[in-house]
Write a protein that holds these residues in place. Structure first.
Motif, short mmCIF file in Angstrom:
data_model
loop_
_atom_site.label_atom_id
_atom_site.label_comp_id
_atom_site.label_asym_id
_atom_site.label_seq_id
_atom_site.Cartn_x
_atom_site.Cartn_y
_atom_site.Cartn_z
N GLY A 30 0.82 -1.20 0.00
CA GLY A 30 0.00 0.00 0.00
C GLY A 30 0.86 1.25 0.00
N GLU A 31 0.17 2.37 0.01
CA GLU A 31 0.89 3.65 -0.01
C GLU A 31 1.49 3.92 1.36
OE1 GLU A 31 -2.44 6.05 -1.10
OE2 GLU A 31 -2.60 5.09 -3.06
N GLU A 32 2.77 4.15 1.40
CA GLU A 32 3.49 4.55 2.63
C GLU A 32 3.53 3.50 3.72
OE1 GLU A 32 5.08 7.22 2.19
OE2 GLU A 32 3.93 8.33 0.68
N VAL A 33 3.27 2.24 3.37
CA VAL A 33 3.25 1.21 4.41
C VAL A 33 4.66 0.80 4.87
CG1 VAL A 33 1.03 0.25 3.70
CG2 VAL A 33 3.14 -0.71 2.76
N GLY A 34 5.65 1.05 4.02
CA GLY A 34 7.00 0.58 4.31
C GLY A 34 7.84 1.61 5.04
N ARG A 35 8.64 2.34 4.29
CA ARG A 35 9.59 3.28 4.91
C ARG A 35 8.91 4.31 5.80
NH1 ARG A 35 12.23 1.63 0.20
NH2 ARG A 35 10.67 2.68 -1.05
N TYR A 36 7.75 4.77 5.40
CA TYR A 36 7.03 5.77 6.19
C TYR A 36 6.37 5.13 7.42
CZ TYR A 36 4.09 9.98 6.81
OH TYR A 36 3.49 11.12 7.28
N GLY A 37 5.98 3.88 7.28
CA GLY A 37 5.38 3.15 8.41
C GLY A 37 3.87 3.24 8.49
N GLY A 38 3.25 3.73 7.43
CA GLY A 38 1.78 3.84 7.43
C GLY A 38 1.36 5.23 7.87
N ALA A 39 0.34 5.76 7.21
CA ALA A 39 -0.09 7.13 7.50
C ALA A 39 -0.49 7.27 8.97
CB ALA A 39 -1.27 7.51 6.60
N TYR A 40 -1.00 6.19 9.57
CA TYR A 40 -1.36 6.22 10.98
C TYR A 40 -0.45 5.31 11.81
CZ TYR A 40 -5.35 9.21 10.14
OH TYR A 40 -6.13 10.30 9.84
N GLY A 41 0.67 4.93 11.20
CA GLY A 41 1.71 4.23 11.97
C GLY A 41 1.47 2.76 12.25
N VAL A 42 0.46 2.19 11.63
CA VAL A 42 0.13 0.79 11.93
C VAL A 42 1.24 -0.16 11.47
CG1 VAL A 42 -1.50 -1.09 11.46
CG2 VAL A 42 -2.35 1.21 11.98
N THR A 43 1.87 0.17 10.36
CA THR A 43 2.87 -0.76 9.81
C THR A 43 4.31 -0.32 10.14
OG1 THR A 43 2.78 0.43 7.70
CG2 THR A 43 1.38 -1.51 7.91
N LYS A 44 4.45 0.54 11.13
CA LYS A 44 5.77 1.07 11.48
C LYS A 44 6.77 -0.06 11.77
CE LYS A 44 7.75 4.87 14.06
NZ LYS A 44 7.63 5.77 15.17
N ASN A 45 7.91 0.03 11.14
CA ASN A 45 9.03 -0.92 11.32
C ASN A 45 8.78 -2.32 10.76
OD1 ASN A 45 10.56 1.01 12.62
ND2 ASN A 45 9.71 0.49 14.63
N LEU A 46 7.63 -2.57 10.20
CA LEU A 46 7.41 -3.89 9.62
C LEU A 46 8.41 -4.15 8.49
CD1 LEU A 46 3.56 -4.57 9.25
CD2 LEU A 46 5.16 -5.52 10.93
N ILE A 47 8.77 -3.08 7.78
CA ILE A 47 9.68 -3.26 6.64
C ILE A 47 11.07 -3.71 7.12
CG2 ILE A 47 10.43 -0.83 6.47
CD1 ILE A 47 10.29 -1.22 3.36
N SER A 48 11.49 -3.24 8.28
CA SER A 48 12.81 -3.69 8.74
C SER A 48 12.75 -5.12 9.24
CB SER A 48 13.40 -2.74 9.78
OG SER A 48 12.45 -2.42 10.75
N GLU A 49 11.57 -5.52 9.71
CA GLU A 49 11.43 -6.89 10.18
C GLU A 49 11.28 -7.89 9.02
OE1 GLU A 49 8.54 -9.18 13.42
OE2 GLU A 49 8.36 -7.01 13.19
N PHE A 50 10.54 -7.49 7.98
CA PHE A 50 10.20 -8.46 6.94
C PHE A 50 10.74 -8.12 5.55
CE2 PHE A 50 6.96 -8.83 10.25
CZ PHE A 50 7.09 -10.17 10.56
N GLY A 51 11.32 -6.94 5.40
CA GLY A 51 11.94 -6.59 4.13
C GLY A 51 10.98 -6.03 3.10
N PRO A 52 11.54 -5.34 2.11
CA PRO A 52 10.70 -4.64 1.11
C PRO A 52 9.98 -5.58 0.14
CG PRO A 52 13.03 -4.41 0.57
CD PRO A 52 12.97 -5.11 1.89
#
Lengths: 327, 337
Positions: A30-52
């Motif tokens: 989705g939009e901004e789910v990775g590096r940004y961590g989600g517009a409301y922060g729900v997916t914050k840091n998931l990208i570092s845990e699971f990769g792009p």
């Protein structure tokens, strides 16, 4: 994981993270789910845990986000697509309503579309007419789509975990006013069954049927009704609108003889209208009063906090309506 | 010459052409489910040429004019015709029909009646292929009409950005319903749009199926290796948009000229010229195909209607309760008191 105090937002993130750990086919896009961590922060840091490769930042292309999730779900992945605001659902409606919802049926049961579309809606942040709507009615009006709307920290976690086990597409609508709400979560406790409503407050006089943030307004209103006006209201949190658990509602309404439906979505042609019609049909002989709808006004949402707050049901309006029913 | 694939390409095109002619016949006999039947006559080289470049395990989506593509990918014409007739023995038990035919076994993720509606699914299938390291390519087939839809550009952008094993195939039959391509776009060089997104892109003349197969193979091999591709195949829609359309919006002279671009005839001529097959060989082959496709009509006509009870099936997974029929609900509601 042991019992913990957490927020609605972090409970959602925990659900995603655990589901991704348990099942390699779960991806988030989705939009901004990775590096940004989600517009409301729900997916914050998931990208570092699971990769792009599993937490995929997309271009601003809502229709293709949902369409790609459909294709991914048909070919073995369990995508969680994020739609930043439910207000953007119009951009995706073909992929959602014509594709995801109908593929199993059109193709004679050959395949399902086990995807989750996470999004959020509702008022509370002066976000204006295009970022504050409650559009669950669009989804509920489409056979083939499941619809979950968690009101509590517990349900944010459990309903999302359960949504990721469903064989059919689930639209999962969070409420932007609840992300920072705190609550206690014990992931080890057996969750309520998917598709079952919860009676959060007992009450013999009136049944309030509601979901999402209005659950909290209804509970606050019910407390005030009891302490100041001698009205005992039951509060039912539907949790999912599809499946709709009418079996929990029916006996309560038959006993109380009065029912009120509370929804943030606009009144006309909406979820509250459907619920009120069903209660009226199914419980007609037991009703003392018309089933009343306390729903969003039939207007767009304003940026002005004063106008915004009064465009949707408030605890005061719920109390006021109950008092009129007993006047 | 000995190892030429042209005889097979010809046979596949002939099967598509004859199948489509039989679909027309099914309609005339009043045995089709409705008249929304979009024939791909004149477009056979696109279906057959591109499918020749596909491999087992590849997936694809098609559009409302997709019979030929599915047939070229190995569909059973009996079950296709039965589906077009709305019968239970069809691919989708009579629920999908001509425009919603699908078969997961052959990687057919579905025909689509929304112009461009099936395109983004290949982006998702491409993500799956990469995640599963399956080596599969996913191909979106669509008409020139779909180049007016934003979803195509969203999908091409994602495919290029993520270097997915995905291919976009635009069958440019010059018409979106009654609107000719030059009445719908200022730049009819469709591959240039794909180039702008960073895809490997070409336009090929659909007259010669070998040209199409060659272009498709090159692009598809590239897509498999991570360079998503776009191929436009120029052809001419020989007949109307759907069965009831007599094409009053175009001149007879234009149609006569357009129908000269006949890939089936062209392949036939090439086979004879090259000495690969004789006229008699070809006639015999055509007769065999005609018999097969006649059989598909018989199969469809003889097929049973779906059971009424199937109406509520497959809205959701079989593990879930079916929706309550209106009559059942009303009986329950009105039995109160």
């Amino acid at each position: 994981m042991a019992m913990q105090e957490t927020t609605y937002r972090d409970a959602l993130k925990l659900a995603l993270s655990e589901a991704m750990t348990a099942d390699d086919s779960v991806i988030v896009m989705g939009e901004e789910v990775g590096r940004y961590g989600g517009a409301y922060g729900v997916t914050k840091n998931l990208i570092s845990e699971f990769g792009p490769e599993r937490v995929i930042d997309t271009p601003i292309s809502e229709a293709a986000i949902v369409g790609a999730a459909v294709g991914a779900a048909m070919t073995g992945l369990r995508p969680v697509a994020e739609l930043m605001y439910v207000d953007f659902i119009g951009m995706t409606m073909d992929q959602l309503a014509n594709q995801a919802a109908k593929i199993r049926y059109m193709f004679g049961g050959q395949i399902g579309v086990p995807m989750v579309l996470r999004t959020q809606g509702g008022t509370g942040r002066s976000a204006g007419a295009q970022h504050s709507q409650s559009l669950e009615g669009y989804v509920m009006h489409t056979p083939g789509l499941r619809l979950a709307m968690p009101a509590t920290v517990e349900d944010a976690y459990h309903l999302l975990r359960q949504a990721l086990q469903q064989p059919d597409p689930v639209v999962f609508i969070e409420h932007k006013g609840l992300y920072t709400m705190k609550g206690v979560l014990d992931p080890d406790v057996e969750p309520a069954e998917w598709g079952r409503a919860k009676v959060l407050r007992e009450g013999k006089d009136l049944v309030i049927v509601t979901y999402s943030r209005q659950v909290h307004h209804a509970l606050a209103a019910a407390e005030e009704m009891a302490s100041k006006h001698g009205i005992e209201a039951a509060v039912v949190d539907l949790r999912t609108l599809n499946p709709l658990d009418f079996d929990t509602i029916r006996p309560l309404v038959e006993q109380a003889g009065r029912a009120m439906v509370v929804s943030e979505g606009v009144m006309t042609g909406g979820v509250a209208a459907e619920l009120a019609a069903r209660i009226t049909e199914e419980c007609f002989d037991f009703l003392e009063d018309p089933v009343v709808r306390v729903a969003g006004e039939d207007i767009p949402i304003s940026v002005s906090p004063l106008l915004e707050q009064n465009s949707v049901p408030t605890p005061d309006l719920i109390v006021e309506t109950a008092r009129k029913m007993f006047a | 010459m000995k190892n030429s694939t042209l005889p097979k390409l010809y046979e596949d095109m002939r099967r598509v052409r004859t199948f489509e002619e039989r679909v027309g016949e099914l309609f005339v006999r009043g045995q089709s489910a409705g008249s929304m039947l979009h024939l791909s006559i004149g477009e056979e080289s696109a279906a057959v040429g591109v499918c020749a470049a596909m491999q087992d395990g590849d997936t694809f989506t098609t559009h409302h004019r997709g019979h030929g593509i599915f047939l070229a990918r190995g569909a059973d014409p009996n079950r296709m015709m039965a589906e077009i007739a709305g019968k239970d023995c069809g691919y989708c038990h009579g629920k999908g029909g001509s425009m919603h035919i699908a078969d997961m076994g052959l990687g057919h993720l579905g025909a689509n009646a929304i112009v461009g509606g099936g395109i983004p699914a290949v982006v998702g299938a491409g993500l799956s292929a990469r995640h599963q390291k399956s080596g599969a390519v996913s191909v979106a087939f669509f008409g020139d009409g779909a180049t007016g839809q934003g979803i195509l550009y969203e999908s091409m952008n994602m495919a290029a950005l993520w270097k997915l094993p995905v291919m976009f195939v635009c069958i440019n039959n010059q018409y979106g319903m009654g609107t000719r391509i030059d009445q719908a776009t200022a730049n009819p060089n469709l591959h240039e749009r794909a180039e702008a997104f960073g895809l490997a892109a070409r336009t090929v003349d659909g007259l010669d199926v070998e040209d199409v197969a060659e272009a498709a193979t090159e692009l598809m091999d590239g897509a498999r290796a991570g360079t998503p591709a776009f191929l436009a195949v120029d052809c001419y829609r020989f007949y109307g948009h759907a069965r009831k359309d007599k094409s009053p919006y175009r001149a007879e002279a234009e149609e006569d000229e357009g129908r000269k671009k006949d890939p089936v005839l062209r392949a036939r001529e090439k086979l004879i010229e090259a000495g690969l097959m004789t006229e008699a060989d070809l006639d015999a082959l055509d007769a065999t195909v005609a018999k097969e496709m006649d059989g598909s009509i018989d199969f469809a006509v003889a097929g049973e209607e779906p059971q009424m009870a199937s109406m509520f099936r497959d809205v959701y997974d079989p593990s879930q309760p079916e929706p309550e029929p209106v009559r059942v609900r009303l009986d329950r509601v009105l039995a109160q008191g």
